[in-house]
Design a protein around this motif. Sequence first.
Motif, PDB file in Angstrom:
ATOM      1  N   ILE A 164     -12.331   1.849 -38.968  1.00  0.00           N
ATOM      2  CA  ILE A 164     -13.017   2.048 -40.246  1.00  0.00           C
ATOM      3  C   ILE A 164     -14.189   1.074 -40.270  1.00  0.00           C
ATOM      4  O   ILE A 164     -13.996  -0.142 -40.162  1.00  0.00           O
ATOM      5  CB  ILE A 164     -12.067   1.790 -41.432  1.00  0.00           C
ATOM      6  N   ASN A 165     -15.381   1.604 -40.361  1.00  0.00           N
ATOM      7  CA  ASN A 165     -16.583   0.776 -40.414  1.00  0.00           C
ATOM      8  C   ASN A 165     -16.976   0.557 -41.861  1.00  0.00           C
ATOM      9  O   ASN A 165     -17.131   1.517 -42.625  1.00  0.00           O
ATOM     10  CB  ASN A 165     -17.727   1.448 -39.659  1.00  0.00           C
ATOM     11  N   PHE A 166     -17.130  -0.708 -42.226  1.00  0.00           N
ATOM     12  CA  PHE A 166     -17.430  -1.073 -43.611  1.00  0.00           C
ATOM     13  C   PHE A 166     -18.651  -1.980 -43.624  1.00  0.00           C
ATOM     14  O   PHE A 166     -18.713  -2.969 -42.888  1.00  0.00           O
ATOM     15  CB  PHE A 166     -16.232  -1.804 -44.238  1.00  0.00           C
ATOM     16  N   ARG A 167     -19.606  -1.643 -44.476  1.00  0.00           N
ATOM     17  CA  ARG A 167     -20.822  -2.448 -44.584  1.00  0.00           C
ATOM     18  C   ARG A 167     -21.182  -2.626 -46.064  1.00  0.00           C
ATOM     19  O   ARG A 167     -21.116  -1.672 -46.850  1.00  0.00           O
ATOM     20  CB  ARG A 167     -21.974  -1.766 -43.860  1.00  0.00           C
ATOM     21  N   SER A 168     -21.553  -3.855 -46.426  1.00  0.00           N
ATOM     22  CA  SER A 168     -21.967  -4.150 -47.796  1.00  0.00           C
ATOM     23  C   SER A 168     -23.108  -5.148 -47.766  1.00  0.00           C
ATOM     24  O   SER A 168     -23.083  -6.116 -47.004  1.00  0.00           O
ATOM     25  CB  SER A 168     -20.791  -4.724 -48.598  1.00  0.00           C
ATOM     26  N   SER A 169     -24.108  -4.904 -48.626  1.00  0.00           N
ATOM     27  CA  SER A 169     -25.246  -5.809 -48.713  1.00  0.00           C
ATOM     28  C   SER A 169     -25.651  -5.971 -50.173  1.00  0.00           C
ATOM     29  O   SER A 169     -26.022  -5.001 -50.843  1.00  0.00           O
ATOM     30  CB  SER A 169     -26.419  -5.277 -47.895  1.00  0.00           C
ATOM     31  N   ARG A 170     -25.539  -7.194 -50.660  1.00  0.00           N
ATOM     32  CA  ARG A 170     -25.949  -7.531 -52.033  1.00  0.00           C
ATOM     33  C   ARG A 170     -27.116  -8.511 -51.936  1.00  0.00           C
ATOM     34  O   ARG A 170     -26.975  -9.592 -51.364  1.00  0.00           O
ATOM     35  CB  ARG A 170     -24.798  -8.164 -52.796  1.00  0.00           C
TER      36      ARG A 170
ATOM     37  N   PHE B  23     -21.854  -8.307 -45.630  1.00  0.00           N
ATOM     38  CA  PHE B  23     -20.591  -8.239 -44.898  1.00  0.00           C
ATOM     39  C   PHE B  23     -20.547  -6.936 -44.123  1.00  0.00           C
ATOM     40  O   PHE B  23     -20.820  -5.859 -44.658  1.00  0.00           O
ATOM     41  CB  PHE B  23     -19.408  -8.315 -45.863  1.00  0.00           C
ATOM     42  N   TYR B  24     -20.189  -7.033 -42.842  1.00  0.00           N
ATOM     43  CA  TYR B  24     -20.104  -5.855 -41.985  1.00  0.00           C
ATOM     44  C   TYR B  24     -18.955  -6.065 -41.016  1.00  0.00           C
ATOM     45  O   TYR B  24     -18.887  -7.077 -40.310  1.00  0.00           O
ATOM     46  CB  TYR B  24     -21.423  -5.655 -41.238  1.00  0.00           C
ATOM     47  N   ALA B  25     -18.008  -5.121 -41.005  1.00  0.00           N
ATOM     48  CA  ALA B  25     -16.844  -5.243 -40.138  1.00  0.00           C
ATOM     49  C   ALA B  25     -16.318  -3.866 -39.768  1.00  0.00           C
ATOM     50  O   ALA B  25     -16.559  -2.867 -40.462  1.00  0.00           O
ATOM     51  CB  ALA B  25     -15.753  -6.054 -40.817  1.00  0.00           C
ATOM     52  N   ALA B  26     -15.590  -3.817 -38.655  1.00  0.00           N
ATOM     53  CA  ALA B  26     -14.874  -2.615 -38.233  1.00  0.00           C
ATOM     54  C   ALA B  26     -13.408  -2.999 -38.061  1.00  0.00           C
ATOM     55  O   ALA B  26     -13.099  -4.004 -37.414  1.00  0.00           O
ATOM     56  CB  ALA B  26     -15.450  -2.069 -36.936  1.00  0.00           C
ATOM     57  N   TYR B  27     -12.508  -2.221 -38.651  1.00  0.00           N
ATOM     58  CA  TYR B  27     -11.098  -2.599 -38.632  1.00  0.00           C
ATOM     59  C   TYR B  27     -10.199  -1.382 -38.485  1.00  0.00           C
ATOM     60  O   TYR B  27     -10.603  -0.239 -38.734  1.00  0.00           O
ATOM     61  CB  TYR B  27     -10.734  -3.394 -39.896  1.00  0.00           C
TER      62      TYR B  27
ATOM     63  N   GLN C 161     -20.794  -9.322 -39.392  1.00  0.00           N
ATOM     64  CA  GLN C 161     -21.653 -10.121 -40.254  1.00  0.00           C
ATOM     65  C   GLN C 161     -20.843 -10.556 -41.468  1.00  0.00           C
ATOM     66  O   GLN C 161     -20.115  -9.760 -42.048  1.00  0.00           O
ATOM     67  CB  GLN C 161     -22.888  -9.338 -40.703  1.00  0.00           C
ATOM     68  N   ASN C 162     -20.982 -11.833 -41.847  1.00  0.00           N
ATOM     69  CA  ASN C 162     -20.289 -12.354 -43.019  1.00  0.00           C
ATOM     70  C   ASN C 162     -21.051 -13.582 -43.514  1.00  0.00           C
ATOM     71  O   ASN C 162     -20.987 -14.645 -42.904  1.00  0.00           O
ATOM     72  CB  ASN C 162     -18.841 -12.729 -42.689  1.00  0.00           C
ATOM     73  N   THR C 163     -21.781 -13.436 -44.611  1.00  0.00           N
ATOM     74  CA  THR C 163     -22.601 -14.537 -45.129  1.00  0.00           C
ATOM     75  C   THR C 163     -21.983 -15.178 -46.368  1.00  0.00           C
ATOM     76  O   THR C 163     -22.689 -15.806 -47.152  1.00  0.00           O
ATOM     77  CB  THR C 163     -24.027 -14.049 -45.455  1.00  0.00           C
ATOM     78  N   LEU C 164     -20.670 -14.998 -46.564  1.00  0.00           N
ATOM     79  CA  LEU C 164     -19.993 -15.613 -47.708  1.00  0.00           C
ATOM     80  C   LEU C 164     -20.174 -17.127 -47.677  1.00  0.00           C
ATOM     81  O   LEU C 164     -19.964 -17.777 -46.651  1.00  0.00           O
ATOM     82  CB  LEU C 164     -18.502 -15.277 -47.679  1.00  0.00           C
ATOM     83  N   ASP C 165     -20.554 -17.688 -48.816  1.00  0.00           N
ATOM     84  CA  ASP C 165     -20.850 -19.123 -48.907  1.00  0.00           C
ATOM     85  C   ASP C 165     -19.594 -19.933 -49.221  1.00  0.00           C
ATOM     86  O   ASP C 165     -19.482 -20.589 -50.254  1.00  0.00           O
ATOM     87  CB  ASP C 165     -21.921 -19.362 -49.968  1.00  0.00           C
ATOM     88  N   PHE C 166     -18.604 -19.837 -48.327  1.00  0.00           N
ATOM     89  CA  PHE C 166     -17.393 -20.646 -48.417  1.00  0.00           C
ATOM     90  C   PHE C 166     -17.054 -21.127 -47.016  1.00  0.00           C
ATOM     91  O   PHE C 166     -17.342 -20.442 -46.025  1.00  0.00           O
ATOM     92  CB  PHE C 166     -16.209 -19.839 -48.953  1.00  0.00           C
ATOM     93  N   SER C 167     -16.410 -22.276 -46.933  1.00  0.00           N
ATOM     94  CA  SER C 167     -15.917 -22.766 -45.652  1.00  0.00           C
ATOM     95  C   SER C 167     -14.575 -22.102 -45.369  1.00  0.00           C
ATOM     96  O   SER C 167     -13.605 -22.306 -46.107  1.00  0.00           O
ATOM     97  CB  SER C 167     -15.753 -24.289 -45.681  1.00  0.00           C
ATOM     98  N   LEU C 168     -14.525 -21.270 -44.320  1.00  0.00           N
ATOM     99  CA  LEU C 168     -13.318 -20.545 -43.959  1.00  0.00           C
ATOM    100  C   LEU C 168     -12.654 -21.255 -42.792  1.00  0.00           C
ATOM    101  O   LEU C 168     -13.277 -21.488 -41.760  1.00  0.00           O
ATOM    102  CB  LEU C 168     -13.664 -19.100 -43.593  1.00  0.00           C
ATOM    103  N   LEU C 169     -11.368 -21.594 -42.961  1.00  0.00           N
ATOM    104  CA  LEU C 169     -10.653 -22.394 -41.976  1.00  0.00           C
ATOM    105  C   LEU C 169      -9.725 -21.509 -41.145  1.00  0.00           C
ATOM    106  O   LEU C 169      -9.066 -20.613 -41.678  1.00  0.00           O
ATOM    107  CB  LEU C 169      -9.847 -23.487 -42.675  1.00  0.00           C
ATOM    108  N   ASP C 170      -9.661 -21.772 -39.846  1.00  0.00           N
ATOM    109  CA  ASP C 170      -8.788 -21.044 -38.931  1.00  0.00           C
ATOM    110  C   ASP C 170      -9.197 -19.569 -38.826  1.00  0.00           C
ATOM    111  O   ASP C 170     -10.131 -19.106 -39.470  1.00  0.00           O
ATOM    112  CB  ASP C 170      -7.316 -21.162 -39.360  1.00  0.00           C
TER     113      ASP C 170
END
Length: 255
Positions: free
Chosen positions: A147-153, A163-167, A220-229
């Motif tokens: 499933i290809n998912f793309r979002s741009s705000r 955010f862009y991902a395939a899952y 692609q993932n430009t979320l402005d949070f520090s993601l751990l692991d």
Amino acid sequence: MERSSYLFMHEEFLELKQRPYPPPASPWILTQKWNHLLFMHWKASKDQLNSRLPPALELDTFNGEAYIAIIPFLVDGMRARNLPEIPLLGSYIELNVRTYVRYKGVPGIYFFSLDANHPPSVAGASIFFSLPYRNAAMEIRVDGSFINFRSSRNHPGKEAFDFYAAYKPVSDIYIPETGSLEHWLFERYCFFTERGKSIYRGDIHHDMWRVQTADCQIKQNTLDFSLLDEPLLHYSTPKQVFFWPLEKAGDVSER
């Protein structure tokens, strides 16, 4: 309406044991189905999450760890209670970013953002549920097993988020065990939000989460949070969800 009367209207209300508290006795007002839903959970800095929460909300943790989630999915079949689905208004794509909180001991969800590609739904949810919905250009497409998912705000003067991902799911379907991290993450039945000087609670209901472990290629993932692991990845079977109107839970100074 008595709660027992709607048990026979929707089979989702036959599963209640997973809930930490009963559903409201009053009638639900809105329902929709979630499809192609992916849970992406990362451990996250408690200090960073706390800095973005309303002071009245307490960050909820599992074994001392805090989590943030990015969740893409497709909504369809949205309708108000006792009304048919409105053509062209009942389906849209959504991407939400959330963490886990408590208010006066009640576990729930806090949304940092919710993106959707449907301006009427964005406006309605912002007004009636006081949630931080944003309009975004979005696409969801099934390509073979992925499933290809793309979002741009990208709105002037506001935080951008791409955010862009395939899952895809990669395991058999299972129900997380009570007491597990997965159960703690998934089985949440209300969200909290601020409106003026008050904290409001929105209740929801659905049956138990039936999930599969997932493979995801984040492009692609430009979320402005520090993601751990590395993220925990779970794909969900379709989920019918019911919503109640917001109820005032307390004041922003209370906790």
